[in-house]
Design an enzyme around this catalytic site. Structure first.
Site, mmCIF file in Angstrom:
data_model
loop_
_atom_site.group_PDB
_atom_site.id
_atom_site.type_symbol
_atom_site.label_atom_id
_atom_site.label_comp_id
_atom_site.label_asym_id
_atom_site.label_seq_id
_atom_site.Cartn_x
_atom_site.Cartn_y
_atom_site.Cartn_z
ATOM 1 N N ARG A 65 0.682 -1.281 0.031
ATOM 2 C CA ARG A 65 0.032 0.175 0.096
ATOM 3 C C ARG A 65 0.638 1.264 -0.063
ATOM 4 O O ARG A 65 0.674 2.078 -0.761
ATOM 5 C CB ARG A 65 -0.803 -0.042 1.170
ATOM 6 N N THR A 66 1.765 1.317 0.894
ATOM 7 C CA THR A 66 2.698 2.739 1.042
ATOM 8 C C THR A 66 3.255 2.804 -0.384
ATOM 9 O O THR A 66 3.279 4.015 -0.777
ATOM 10 C CB THR A 66 3.562 2.394 2.289
ATOM 11 N N LYS A 94 25.559 -4.442 -1.558
ATOM 12 C CA LYS A 94 26.988 -4.507 -1.567
ATOM 13 C C LYS A 94 27.768 -3.996 -0.348
ATOM 14 O O LYS A 94 29.105 -3.834 -0.379
ATOM 15 C CB LYS A 94 27.232 -3.940 -3.006
ATOM 16 N N ARG A 115 11.284 3.581 3.229
ATOM 17 C CA ARG A 115 11.107 2.754 4.414
ATOM 18 C C ARG A 115 12.222 1.767 4.751
ATOM 19 O O ARG A 115 13.053 1.353 3.802
ATOM 20 C CB ARG A 115 10.073 1.923 3.956
ATOM 21 N N HIS A 143 4.965 5.642 11.639
ATOM 22 C CA HIS A 143 4.856 5.574 10.001
ATOM 23 C C HIS A 143 3.738 6.580 10.092
ATOM 24 O O HIS A 143 2.472 6.487 10.002
ATOM 25 C CB HIS A 143 3.959 4.302 10.338
HETATM 26 C C1 NCD Z 1 1.960 -1.396 8.017
HETATM 27 C C2 NCD Z 1 3.431 -1.137 8.166
HETATM 28 O O1 NCD Z 1 4.130 -1.655 7.217
HETATM 29 O O2 NCD Z 1 3.639 -0.830 9.505
HETATM 30 N N1 NCD Z 1 1.431 -1.620 6.731
HETATM 31 C C3 NCD Z 1 1.090 -0.222 6.130
HETATM 32 O O3 NCD Z 1 2.048 0.427 5.624
HETATM 33 N N2 NCD Z 1 0.002 -0.186 5.840
HETATM 34 C C4 NCD Z 1 1.415 -2.302 8.958
HETATM 35 C C5 NCD Z 1 1.931 -3.781 9.027
HETATM 36 O O4 NCD Z 1 2.769 -3.990 8.418
HETATM 37 O O5 NCD Z 1 1.383 -4.389 9.816
#
Ligand code: NCD
Length: 317
Positions: A65-66, A94, A115, A143
């Site tokens: 999703r992100t 590397k 991320r 997040h």
């Molecule tokens: C979440 C995350 O990556 O922290 N997912 C997201 O971005 N919607 C929640 C999760 O991974 O449980």
């Protein structure tokens, strides 16, 4: 985007131009509210506000999703995206440091979303570049864009983001989506019910912050007892990848399974949220309940991310 922007929205837009989004703590509660009203302006079709701009999406951890909603948001605003969805194919494999990767990629892009499994990685990356940078999740820490889409969903569903009783269920130890949303909902003035197995309670430091802030909260392992009181039930996945000992995960992996009968114990108007992905903590029979808000959350992620990209690029109408 018909109504003219208010002065308070324009002031926040000015403040956010060229800035980073690392943590929900960087915003005050009024700023969070103003952000939500700005996001609403990005519903529906968009102008190509980011034509010619390039987003670098560097994902050192899995994401659906992100990453895809940032990519889609950029595309819908007329910009483009470079990056990787798997650090295994980048030079990180590397041995390149995060700081070096950022310093190289900054000459190819106008802003970043990153991320990373390490807490604090987003801040360290932001310090290595003069480009705006968005934290798409750093370890168990934060997040922030998930929190904004969660708040936006609550606002749309319930009509307010304060004065609610919000239940957080599941992995409150490792879940960054829960950590960010706990901070933001406490800041906005809500009562929090923290429902988890004993081994996955909200870390002491975070509970201490709630106490210092004077946020009404309760910790309990008992979902059935808590559910009739809630306006929002925010379910989270047990974060298997963060456990040091796989046996500890085995012990709690089925701790809570929310199904239609469970949510029907909720009061009228209670909504069920989840950042997704879900494993088995919400049964698919909840999906058809009018309480289910999790697919809407994912959809709202696109609108929220369009707004954030435009704000950081100073490309508002
Ligand atoms: C979440 C995350 O990556 O922290 N997912 C997201 O971005 N919607 C929640 C999760 O991974 O449980």
């Amino acid at each position: 985007m018909s109504e003219p922007w208010t002065q308070i929205e324009l002031d926040l837009a000015e403040q956010m131009r060229g800035s980073d989004i690392i943590s929900v703590r960087q915003f005050e509660s009024q700023e969070l509210r103003t952000l939500l009203s700005i996001v609403a302006r990005f519903e529906g079709d968009s102008q190509p506000l980011l034509h010619g701009r390039v987003l670098a999406a560097l994902f050192f951890e899995p994401s659906t999703r992100t990453r895809l909603s940032f990519e889609s948001a950029m595309a819908r605003l007329g910009g483009s995206v470079i990056g990787f969805a798997d650090a295994g194919i980048s030079s990180a494999s590397k041995g390149e440091t995060l700081q070096d990767t950022i310093r190289i990629v900054e000459s190819y892009c106008d802003l970043f979303v990153i991320r990373h499994p390490r807490e604090g990685a987003a801040r360290a990356a932001a310090e290595a570049t003069f480009r705006p940078l968005i934290n798409g999740g750093d370890g168990s820490n934060q997040h922030p864009t998930q929190t904004l889409l969660d708040l936006y969903t609550i606002q749309r569903r319930i009509g307010r983001v304060a004065g609610l009783r919000i239940g957080f269920l599941g992995d409150l130890k490792y879940g960054r989506a829960a950590h960010s949303l706990v901070e933001a909902t406490a800041m906005l003035g809500n009562e929090l019910i923290l429902i988890s197995p004993d081994s996955l309670r909200l870390p002491h430091r975070r509970v201490g912050e709630l106490r210092e802030r004077g946020t009404p909260y309760e910790e309990t392992p008992n979902l059935a007892g808590a559910i009739p009181e809630l306006d929002v039930l925010y379910v989270t996945r047990i974060q298997r990848e963060r456990f040091v000992d796989p046996l500890d995960y085995e012990r709690v992996k089925n701790a809570y399974q929310v199904d239609r009968a469970t949510v029907d114990q909720g009061r009228e108007g209670m909504i069920v949220m989840h950042p997704l992905p879900r494993v088995n903590e919400i049964h698919p029979d909840v999906d058809s309940s009018p309480r289910a808000a999790y697919f809407e959350q994912a959809k709202n992620g696109l609108t929220v991310r369009k707004a954030l990209l435009a704000l950081l690029m100073g490309a508002i109408e």
